[in-house]
Design a protein around this motif. Structure first.
Motif, PDB file in Angstrom:
ATOM      1  N   VAL A  92      40.573 -60.852 -62.588  1.00 56.86           N
ATOM      2  CA  VAL A  92      39.715 -61.902 -63.155  1.00 56.86           C
ATOM      3  C   VAL A  92      39.979 -63.182 -62.366  1.00 56.86           C
ATOM      4  N   ILE A  93      38.903 -63.827 -61.906  1.00 54.59           N
ATOM      5  CA  ILE A  93      39.006 -65.066 -61.120  1.00 54.59           C
ATOM      6  C   ILE A  93      38.323 -66.204 -61.871  1.00 54.59           C
ATOM      7  N   LYS A  94      39.008 -67.337 -61.966  1.00 51.61           N
ATOM      8  CA  LYS A  94      38.441 -68.538 -62.572  1.00 51.61           C
ATOM      9  C   LYS A  94      37.781 -69.378 -61.468  1.00 51.61           C
ATOM     10  N   HIS A  95      36.535 -69.797 -61.725  1.00 53.69           N
ATOM     11  CA  HIS A  95      35.789 -70.588 -60.746  1.00 53.69           C
ATOM     12  C   HIS A  95      35.710 -72.052 -61.175  1.00 53.69           C
ATOM     13  N   GLY A  96      35.401 -72.934 -60.217  1.00 54.29           N
ATOM     14  CA  GLY A  96      35.395 -74.365 -60.495  1.00 54.29           C
ATOM     15  C   GLY A  96      34.328 -74.828 -61.452  1.00 54.29           C
ATOM     16  N   ASN A  97      33.288 -74.022 -61.654  1.00 45.79           N
ATOM     17  CA  ASN A  97      32.208 -74.433 -62.553  1.00 45.79           C
ATOM     18  C   ASN A  97      32.442 -73.974 -63.989  1.00 45.79           C
ATOM     19  N   GLY A  98      33.659 -73.488 -64.290  1.00 42.28           N
ATOM     20  CA  GLY A  98      33.969 -73.095 -65.660  1.00 42.28           C
ATOM     21  C   GLY A  98      33.580 -71.681 -66.002  1.00 42.28           C
ATOM     22  N   THR A  99      33.188 -70.885 -65.002  1.00 39.41           N
ATOM     23  CA  THR A  99      32.858 -69.487 -65.237  1.00 39.41           C
ATOM     24  C   THR A  99      33.965 -68.603 -64.644  1.00 39.41           C
ATOM     25  N   TYR A 100      33.938 -67.338 -65.045  1.00 42.15           N
ATOM     26  CA  TYR A 100      34.959 -66.379 -64.594  1.00 42.15           C
ATOM     27  C   TYR A 100      34.237 -65.114 -64.122  1.00 42.15           C
ATOM     28  N   SER A 101      34.766 -64.500 -63.100  1.00 36.77           N
ATOM     29  CA  SER A 101      34.237 -63.211 -62.653  1.00 36.77           C
ATOM     30  C   SER A 101      35.320 -62.136 -62.817  1.00 36.77           C
ATOM     31  N   GLN A 102      34.898 -60.923 -63.245  1.00 38.90           N
ATOM     32  CA  GLN A 102      35.829 -59.822 -63.489  1.00 38.90           C
ATOM     33  C   GLN A 102      35.404 -58.600 -62.676  1.00 38.90           C
ATOM     34  N   TYR A 103      36.396 -57.892 -62.099  1.00 35.36           N
ATOM     35  CA  TYR A 103      36.172 -56.732 -61.240  1.00 35.36           C
ATOM     36  C   TYR A 103      37.079 -55.617 -61.779  1.00 35.36           C
ATOM     37  N   ALA A 104      36.474 -54.478 -62.155  1.00 34.72           N
ATOM     38  CA  ALA A 104      37.267 -53.440 -62.844  1.00 34.72           C
ATOM     39  C   ALA A 104      37.058 -52.056 -62.228  1.00 34.72           C
ATOM     40  N   PHE A 157      31.413 -55.034 -62.829  1.00 41.09           N
ATOM     41  CA  PHE A 157      31.461 -56.468 -62.530  1.00 41.09           C
ATOM     42  C   PHE A 157      30.929 -57.266 -63.717  1.00 41.09           C
ATOM     43  N   GLU A 158      31.681 -58.319 -64.089  1.00 47.54           N
ATOM     44  CA  GLU A 158      31.252 -59.186 -65.184  1.00 47.54           C
ATOM     45  C   GLU A 158      31.297 -60.650 -64.759  1.00 47.54           C
ATOM     46  N   ILE A 159      30.424 -61.458 -65.392  1.00 44.09           N
ATOM     47  CA  ILE A 159      30.514 -62.919 -65.367  1.00 44.09           C
ATOM     48  C   ILE A 159      30.800 -63.342 -66.796  1.00 44.09           C
ATOM     49  N   ARG A 160      31.896 -64.103 -66.977  1.00 37.16           N
ATOM     50  CA  ARG A 160      32.326 -64.493 -68.329  1.00 37.16           C
ATOM     51  C   ARG A 160      32.366 -66.021 -68.460  1.00 37.16           C
ATOM     52  N   THR A 161      32.384 -66.473 -69.706  1.00 37.33           N
ATOM     53  CA  THR A 161      32.555 -67.907 -69.986  1.00 37.33           C
ATOM     54  C   THR A 161      34.006 -68.229 -70.330  1.00 37.33           C
ATOM     55  N   THR A 162      34.806 -67.178 -70.516  1.00 37.15           N
ATOM     56  CA  THR A 162      36.270 -67.312 -70.711  1.00 37.15           C
ATOM     57  C   THR A 162      36.918 -66.211 -69.882  1.00 37.15           C
ATOM     58  N   PRO A 163      38.244 -66.210 -69.728  1.00 38.32           N
ATOM     59  CA  PRO A 163      38.867 -65.139 -68.950  1.00 38.32           C
ATOM     60  C   PRO A 163      38.953 -63.809 -69.693  1.00 38.32           C
ATOM     61  N   ASN A 164      38.575 -63.779 -70.963  1.00 36.25           N
ATOM     62  CA  ASN A 164      38.830 -62.611 -71.803  1.00 36.25           C
ATOM     63  C   ASN A 164      37.572 -61.815 -72.132  1.00 36.25           C
ATOM     64  N   TYR A 165      37.801 -60.587 -72.513  1.00 30.68           N
ATOM     65  CA  TYR A 165      36.737 -59.686 -72.946  1.00 30.68           C
ATOM     66  C   TYR A 165      35.974 -60.297 -74.127  1.00 30.68           C
ATOM     67  N   GLY A 166      34.651 -60.065 -74.144  1.00 24.76           N
ATOM     68  CA  GLY A 166      33.822 -60.527 -75.250  1.00 24.76           C
ATOM     69  C   GLY A 166      33.026 -61.782 -74.941  1.00 24.76           C
ATOM     70  N   SER A 167      33.226 -62.367 -73.753  1.00 20.42           N
ATOM     71  CA  SER A 167      32.489 -63.602 -73.414  1.00 20.42           C
ATOM     72  C   SER A 167      31.538 -63.399 -72.237  1.00 20.42           C
ATOM     73  N   ALA A 168      31.184 -62.138 -71.975  1.00 23.32           N
ATOM     74  CA  ALA A 168      30.359 -61.835 -70.796  1.00 23.32           C
ATOM     75  C   ALA A 168      28.906 -62.270 -70.982  1.00 23.32           C
ATOM     76  N   ILE A 169      28.273 -62.663 -69.860  1.00 23.87           N
ATOM     77  CA  ILE A 169      26.838 -62.950 -69.809  1.00 23.87           C
ATOM     78  C   ILE A 169      26.220 -62.038 -68.748  1.00 23.87           C
ATOM     79  N   ASP A 170      24.904 -62.009 -68.660  1.00 24.90           N
ATOM     80  CA  ASP A 170      24.223 -61.132 -67.707  1.00 24.90           C
ATOM     81  C   ASP A 170      24.598 -61.531 -66.267  1.00 24.90           C
ATOM     82  N   PRO A 171      25.352 -60.703 -65.563  1.00 21.03           N
ATOM     83  CA  PRO A 171      25.819 -61.087 -64.231  1.00 21.03           C
ATOM     84  C   PRO A 171      24.714 -61.107 -63.170  1.00 21.03           C
ATOM     85  N   ILE A 172      23.739 -60.215 -63.301  1.00 21.17           N
ATOM     86  CA  ILE A 172      22.656 -60.167 -62.313  1.00 21.17           C
ATOM     87  C   ILE A 172      21.793 -61.417 -62.419  1.00 21.17           C
ATOM     88  N   GLN A 173      21.448 -61.791 -63.630  1.00 22.92           N
ATOM     89  CA  GLN A 173      20.660 -63.003 -63.834  1.00 22.92           C
ATOM     90  C   GLN A 173      21.424 -64.226 -63.321  1.00 22.92           C
TER      91      GLN A 173
END
Length: 253
Positions: A181-193, A228-244
Motif C-alpha cells: 500500500v502506497i500513500k500519495h501526496g493528494n491524500g489517496t492510497y494505492s494497493q497492489y495484491a 489493484f485498488e485506489i483507497r481514501t485510507t490505507p485500510n480495507y473498506g475505503s476503496a473507490i473505482d480505480p479505473i474511473q
C-alpha cells in the motif's frame, strides 16, 4: 466825289459763314460724342470680357481644388481601409497565437497529468471489475483485476511513501496474499495484491512508474493477476473505482 457803293451780299455771307462754323462745331461734337460712346462701349465690353475670364479662372481653380480634395479624400479612405485591414490581420494573428498557446498548454498539461499517474502494469487484460458481485468475495469486489502472468513487473501508479508491505495482505487479511500500500501526496492510497514478490519496504519513498513488486497468485486468487485498488485510507473498506480514478488523471486504461 464818287458815290459810295455798298454790297448787298455782305451780311448774308457772314450769316452763312457763322452757320457753317456752327454746323461744323455741331458735327465735331457729334463725332466726338460718338467716339466717346464707342470708347465707353469698348471699355464696358473689355470689362465684361475680363470679368468673364476672371470668373472662368475662379471656376477652373475651384474645380481643380475640388478634384485635388476628392483625390486626397480617396487616398485617405484607402489608407484608412488599409490600416483597418492591417489591424484586423494583427488581431487575427494574435487570436491564433493565443489559441495555439492555449492548445499547447492544454497538451502539456495533459501530458504532465498523464505522466504523473500510470497503469500498475504495462500489458494486461482487465478481468474482474470494481464492485462486481461474485462468490469469490465476502461482498462486492473492492478493486480492479489486471490479468497478467506471474512474475509481471508491477509499478507504482504514482509517487509516494510505502505504508504497508508484506504477506497477509500487508495487514488487510490473507485474502490479499502478498500486498503493498502506497500513500500519495493528494491524500489517496494505492494497493497492489496477490503479489509473488515484494520489492519495497515500509517507509520507502517511491517514484511514479517505479517497479515495486512482481505479480502472482497468492491469497484468495483464482489465477495469476494483479488486484489493484485506489483507497481514501490505507485500510480495507475505503476503496473507490480505480479505473474511473485513473482515467480522471489522464491514464488510458
Amino acid at each position: 466825289m464818287s458815290p459810295r457803293v455798298t454790297s448787298r451780299f455782305s451780311r448774308p455771307t457772314t450769316l452763312r459763314t457763322r452757320a457753317t462754323v456752327l454746323a461744323a462745331g455741331l458735327g465735331a461734337s457729334a463725332v466726338l460724342g460718338a467716339g466717346v460712346a464707342a470708347a465707353v462701349e469698348s471699355t464696358a465690353a473689355s470689362s465684361a470680357a475680363g470679368a468673364a475670364t476672371a470668373a472662368h479662372a475662379v471656376q477652373a481653380q475651384a474645380a481643380a481644388q475640388a478634384k485635388v480634395a476628392k483625390a486626397q479624400a480617396a487616398e485617405a479612405a484607402q489608407a484608412a481601409e488599409a490600416e483597418k485591414a492591417a489591424r484586423a490581420a494583427q488581431a487575427a494573428q494574435a487570436a491564433q497565437a493565443v489559441k495555439a498557446a492555449q492548445a499547447e498548454k492544454a497538451v502539456q498539461a495533459a501530458a504532465q497529468k498523464q505522466a504523473s499517474w500510470v497503469d500498475p502494469v504495462k500489458s494486461y487484460k482487465l478481468s474482474a471489475s470494481f464492485a462486481q458481485n461474485g462468490g469469490m468475495w465476502a461482498s462486492k469486489h473492492s478493486g480492479q483485476d489486471y490479468a497478467v502472468p506471474t512474475g509481471t513487473p508491477v509499478f507504482a501508479t504514482h509517487g509516494g511513501t510505502v505504508v504497508k508491505a508484506g504477506p497477509n495482505g500487508a495487514g488487510d487479511g490473507p485474502a490479499y496474499g502478498n500486498a503493498v500500500v502506497i500513500k500519495h501526496g493528494n491524500g489517496t492510497y494505492s494497493q497492489y495484491a496477490h503479489l509473488s514478490r515484494v520489492d519495497v519496504r515500509i517507509g520507502q519513498v517511491v517514484k511514479t512508474d517505479q517497479k515495486i513488486a512482481l505479480s502472482g497468485n497468492t491469497g484468495n486468487s483464482s489465477g495469476p493477476h494483479l488486484h489493484f485498488e485506489i483507497r481514501t485510507t490505507p485500510n480495507y473498506g475505503s476503496a473507490i473505482d480505480p479505473i474511473q480514478f485513473l482515467r480522471s488523471k489522464g491514464v488510458q486504461v
